[in-house]
Design a protein around this motif. Structure first.
Motif, PDB file in Angstrom:
ATOM      1  N   TRP A  99       0.834  -8.226  -5.426  1.00 51.88           N
ATOM      2  CA  TRP A  99       1.350  -7.253  -4.462  1.00 51.88           C
ATOM      3  C   TRP A  99       1.527  -5.892  -5.130  1.00 51.88           C
ATOM      4  O   TRP A  99       1.206  -4.841  -4.545  1.00 51.88           O
ATOM      5  CB  TRP A  99       2.678  -7.739  -3.901  1.00 51.88           C
ATOM      6  N   GLY A 100       2.042  -5.903  -6.351  1.00 53.66           N
ATOM      7  CA  GLY A 100       2.236  -4.657  -7.099  1.00 53.66           C
ATOM      8  C   GLY A 100       0.915  -3.977  -7.406  1.00 53.66           C
ATOM      9  O   GLY A 100       0.811  -2.742  -7.365  1.00 53.66           O
ATOM     10  N   MET A 101      -0.111  -4.774  -7.706  1.00 54.28           N
ATOM     11  CA  MET A 101      -1.435  -4.219  -7.975  1.00 54.28           C
ATOM     12  C   MET A 101      -1.994  -3.521  -6.728  1.00 54.28           C
ATOM     13  O   MET A 101      -2.482  -2.390  -6.790  1.00 54.28           O
ATOM     14  CB  MET A 101      -2.381  -5.343  -8.416  1.00 54.28           C
ATOM     15  N   ALA A 102      -1.911  -4.200  -5.583  1.00 52.14           N
ATOM     16  CA  ALA A 102      -2.418  -3.620  -4.338  1.00 52.14           C
ATOM     17  C   ALA A 102      -1.582  -2.413  -3.912  1.00 52.14           C
ATOM     18  O   ALA A 102      -2.122  -1.411  -3.410  1.00 52.14           O
ATOM     19  CB  ALA A 102      -2.419  -4.675  -3.237  1.00 52.14           C
ATOM     20  N   ASP A 103      -0.262  -2.480  -4.106  1.00 53.56           N
ATOM     21  CA  ASP A 103       0.610  -1.362  -3.757  1.00 53.56           C
ATOM     22  C   ASP A 103       0.291  -0.139  -4.615  1.00 53.56           C
ATOM     23  O   ASP A 103       0.337   0.995  -4.128  1.00 53.56           O
ATOM     24  CB  ASP A 103       2.081  -1.764  -3.942  1.00 53.56           C
TER      25      ASP A 103
END
Length: 457
Positions: free
Chosen positions: A357-361
């Motif tokens: 999620w952090g990567m996509a965010d």
């Protein structure tokens, strides 16, 4: 140490201390104050008040009190929210959430103004380019500030880890975790993992102390900007305040801005889901509240590293490829969260989701900011005002409906907004491509005409 650099470091560490407290507390709201959806309701109110605050308060307060005392007073609004959590109820948290939201916009505006004026003043004195020094100062600030996500979450997990009795979560309670978690069934599973009052007060005491240290650091060690420098800056700002305010809404006449609204709001939706719903319905429900901090550290670290990575590789891949990658990651996570039944035996999975999620965010944040800057070069202020406005609306809606919808419904909403965002973003790229082809065709036609003219001569 050069005085201006010393002031930038003071501001940066002040924000580090303040958001170590607020960031950690925000991620715990849905778990600590889950009764009748109080926690997520307070976060919705925070962002609603922030929208109103950003429209009116910053220029008024900065002109009246200067940057230093605006920052100091705004920080006190965050401390009020920490104090409200000691006796959490609708009568304490909603008013303090409004106070925090009203203080949020002046805090960030005063910080930006302080760094910009200080950087330009030093550049003029040193014979350097103002934009180079300002960029350097913002880089120093964010280098220090961004670690607050790690420290705030680490403190909460270390404190809650001290709980002597860690009861087993029954299979019956686990059945209501994850996508199946609804308001009616969440209280029993959440209460079983709620820390003792002593531990909660210990954590709130640490967070409040951190906020007070931030206020003292800024009040004592930060130098006030000379009045003449501030007035020169504020004259330009006040002259254009009314026009900038109206320009924010006039900018919606641009078709591309309207098409980017779903993508911008999705940023608020997805961040709101992770901090409000994933932490409560997956982590707290299945593992206990003491793991929320560790899980969110994973998100913060991955987000920070990915922001730096994707910011550099975007020049080679282009933004479309990165947006597609981010959409695929979030799409995969949403579908997996709909199907996954969280269980303590699957410990690694709880950390994989926030990491992805952090990567996509990170892709979403870096590339959305970039596309706003590239598409609206002539109207950057109005464009980024719209960015803040619609992202905040995304937060307000996500936290607002979190109080009465089941998690699987929230995931379907998130999925629908993601798909809509992909379609509208694709439309923007299509319009830009058509515009580029028109410009290219016009250039070729002009070159042909010039060649014919030269041949006739």
């Amino acid at each position: 140490m050069e005085r201006s650099l010393k002031n930038i470091i003071v501001v940066a560490f002040g924000f580090l201390l303040l958001f170590t407290a607020y960031g950690g507390l925000q991620n715990l709201q849905s778990s600590l104050n889950d009764e009748e959806g109080l926690g997520v309701a307070t976060l919705s109110v925070v962002y609603g008040a922030l929208i109103l605050s950003s429209m009116f308060l910053p220029p008024i307060l900065i002109k009246k009190f200067g940057c230093k005392w605006t920052i100091t007073a705004s920080m006190c609004c965050y401390i009020a929210f920490s104090l409200g959590n000691f006796y959490a109820s609708w009568y304490t948290l909603i008013p303090t959430s409004i106070i925090l939201g009203l203080g949020g916009a002046p805090l960030w505006s005063a910080k930006c103004t302080y760094l910009t004026i200080t950087g330009n003043a030093y550049a003029q004195k040193a014979g350097k380019l103002g934009k180079d020094v300002v960029n350097q100062y913002f880089g120093i600030f964010f280098l220090i500030f961004q670690s607050s996500g790690v420290w705030g979450n680490l403190i909460s997990s270390l404190v809650f880890q001290q709980e002597s009795i860690k009861g087993e979560i029954s299979d019956d309670q686990l059945m209501h975790c994850g996508a199946k978690d609804c308001l009616k069934t969440s209280t029993s599973s959440s209460n079983s993992t709620r820390p003792t009052h002593d531990l909660i007060y210990t954590l709130l005491g640490i967070y409040t102390g951190s906020g007070i240290l931030a206020v003292l650091l800024v009040a004592i060690f930060l130098e006030q900007i000379p009045k003449d420098l501030l007035e020169n800056s504020e004259e330009k700002k006040n002259a254009s305040f009314a026009s900038n305010f109206l320009a924010t809404f006039r900018h919606l006449k641009d078709k591309r801005q309207c098409l980017l609204i779903p993508l911008t709001m999705y940023s608020g939706f997805e961040q709101g889901f992770l901090s409000g719903d994933y932490t409560k319905s997956y982590v707290t429900c299945a593992l206990g509240i003491r793991y929320v901090g560790y899980v969110m550290i994973c998100f913060s670290a991955t987000n920070s590293l990915s922001s730096m990575l994707f910011g550099k590789i975007s020049q080679y891949t282009g933004r479309i490829a990165l947006f597609v990658l981010g959409a695929v990651i979030h799409l995969s996570c949403i579908i997996s969260l709909l199907l996954w039944k969280p269980h303590p035996s699957q410990m690694a999975v709880f950390f994989i989701f926030p990491a992805l999620w952090g990567m996509a965010d990170a892709i979403l944040q870096t590339q959305t900011n970039a596309i706003y800057g590239i598409l609206f070069v002539k109207n950057k202020e109005a464009a980024f005002a719209n960015y803040r406005l619609w992202e905040s609306f995304g937060f307000v809606i996500a936290f607002g409906y979190s109080t009465f919808l089941c998690v699987y419904i929230k995931l379907y909403i998130l999925l629908a907004v993601l798909i809509l965002s992909a379609v509208t973003y694709g439309s923007v790229e299509y319009l830009e491509r058509g515009k580029s082809l028109e410009i290219l065709t016009e250039k070729k036609e002009t070159q042909v005409e010039e060649t014919i003219t030269q041949t006739n001569m």
